[in-house]
Design a protein around this motif. Structure first.
Motif, short mmCIF file in Angstrom:
data_model
loop_
_atom_site.label_atom_id
_atom_site.label_comp_id
_atom_site.label_asym_id
_atom_site.label_seq_id
_atom_site.Cartn_x
_atom_site.Cartn_y
_atom_site.Cartn_z
N ARG A 1 -12.44 -3.38 17.75
CA ARG A 1 -11.04 -3.22 18.18
C ARG A 1 -10.89 -3.13 19.69
O ARG A 1 -9.78 -3.33 20.21
CB ARG A 1 -10.46 -1.96 17.53
N ARG B 1 -11.39 -13.26 17.92
CA ARG B 1 -10.92 -11.88 17.81
C ARG B 1 -10.96 -11.18 19.16
O ARG B 1 -10.04 -10.43 19.51
CB ARG B 1 -11.80 -11.12 16.82
N SER B 2 -12.02 -11.44 19.94
CA SER B 2 -12.13 -10.83 21.26
C SER B 2 -11.00 -11.29 22.17
O SER B 2 -10.43 -10.48 22.93
CB SER B 2 -13.48 -11.17 21.88
N VAL C 1 -7.85 -9.46 21.10
CA VAL C 1 -7.89 -8.07 21.57
C VAL C 1 -7.59 -8.01 23.06
O VAL C 1 -6.87 -7.11 23.53
CB VAL C 1 -9.27 -7.45 21.26
N PRO D 1 -15.49 -16.90 15.08
CA PRO D 1 -14.36 -15.98 14.86
C PRO D 1 -14.44 -14.72 15.71
O PRO D 1 -13.41 -14.12 16.03
CB PRO D 1 -14.45 -15.66 13.36
N THR D 2 -15.65 -14.33 16.08
CA THR D 2 -15.80 -13.14 16.94
C THR D 2 -15.18 -13.37 18.30
O THR D 2 -14.52 -12.49 18.86
CB THR D 2 -17.28 -12.78 17.10
#
Length: 290
Positions: free
Chosen positions: A238, A67-68, A71, A63-64
């Motif tokens: 973020r 998310r990256s 972003v 999931p990281t």
């Protein structure tokens, strides 16, 4: 004739040899190495061990990483349209040849030719919540770079400020290449300034626009120095752009294989985006300005 043709061919390849050497050594070979590393497990110190598609499975289910990527696309959506519009507006003003145009051309391009890391350090001091220039002027403390809602827009703003001069120069070159006769004929026919811009300037700038968009998206997707110096990927991930995530995986987590997978995924995505833009602009671009 055959001997002369062979000699000419050999001469051509000899002249191309330095460029071909650079392409092979610094483009093709690194890509092959990254592809090989994506199938290995290596922590930069121990032995390299073949793991097949385990790295791919780990990255695609992480999931990281998702998310990256989200972003990064949000960052591109903030940076590329803004710097393109601002660069076009600045180029239109510079094309008028007003007094001081040469000075402003130099001023606009200065941030782009400076080191991104040095610029990021400067902006980090300007936005410092305690003794930064902005907080001092406003008279109260603001967590510009540690607030989850402000961090990404501010990193995007610094990137736009850095790149807008580069975009301006290309648009300015494209505007100055448009024949004045075309504008004069439209002006005689009663076309307004907005009509000339919409019907003449923009269509003839499509080759430049295509180049600016392609290079803008590619460079925005690879931003690392600015993020590393300003926020370090935080707060709460973020500003954890994909280039920063690749660095963190390779040198922070010592997972070179997973970092190689992320680099390959980024390459494929950028290649796909570039091909889509090429298809879109292919029938909408004319390089004949006569």
């Amino acid at each position: 004739m055959a001997r002369r043709r062979f000699r000419d061919t050999l001469t051509g390849y000899a002249l191309l040899a330095p460029s071909l050497f650079g392409v092979v050594m610094f483009l093709l070979l690194p890509m092959l190495v990254v592809g090989w590393l994506s199938l290995q497990r290596w922590d930069l110190l121990g032995p390299i061990r073949f793991v097949g598609l385990d790295n791919w499975q780990a990255v695609l289910t992480d999931p990281t990483f998702g998310r990256s990527m989200a972003v990064t696309f949000g960052f591109i959506a903030l940076v590329v349209p803004v710097q393109t519009v601002l660069g076009l507006a600045a180029a239109m003003l510079l094309a008028r040849g007003l007094p001081g145009t040469g000075f402003f051309r130099t001023l606009y391009v200065l941030p782009w030719i400076c080191s991104p890391l040095a610029i990021a350090v400067l902006w980090r001091w300007i936005l410092s919540p305690t003794d930064g220039a902005v907080s001092t002027v406003l008279g109260h403390r603001i967590e510009w770079l540690t607030d989850p809602t402000l961090a990404l827009p501010l990193v995007s703003a610094v990137t736009v400020w850095t790149n807008v001069g580069y975009v301006t120069l290309f648009f300015l070159a494209g505007i100055l290449a448009i024949p004045n006769d075309v504008h004069d004929a439209a002006r005689i026919d009663g076309a307004t300034a907005w009509q000339r811009f919409r019907r003449i300037t923009l269509p003839m700038l499509r080759p430049t626009l295509f180049f600016v968009l392609v290079t803008g998206i590619v460079s925005a997707a690879q931003v690392f120095d600015t993020v590393y110096a300003l926020t370090g990927g935080g707060p709460d991930g973020r500003t954890d752009l994909i280039a920063h995530r690749i660095y963190a995986e390779a040198f922070g987590s010592a997972a070179v294989g997973r970092a190689a997978v992320m680099a390959l995924i980024l390459f494929v995505l950028l290649l796909g985006i570039t091909l889509v833009q090429h298809i879109y602009f292919r029938r909408r671009v004319s390089y004949d300005l006569t």
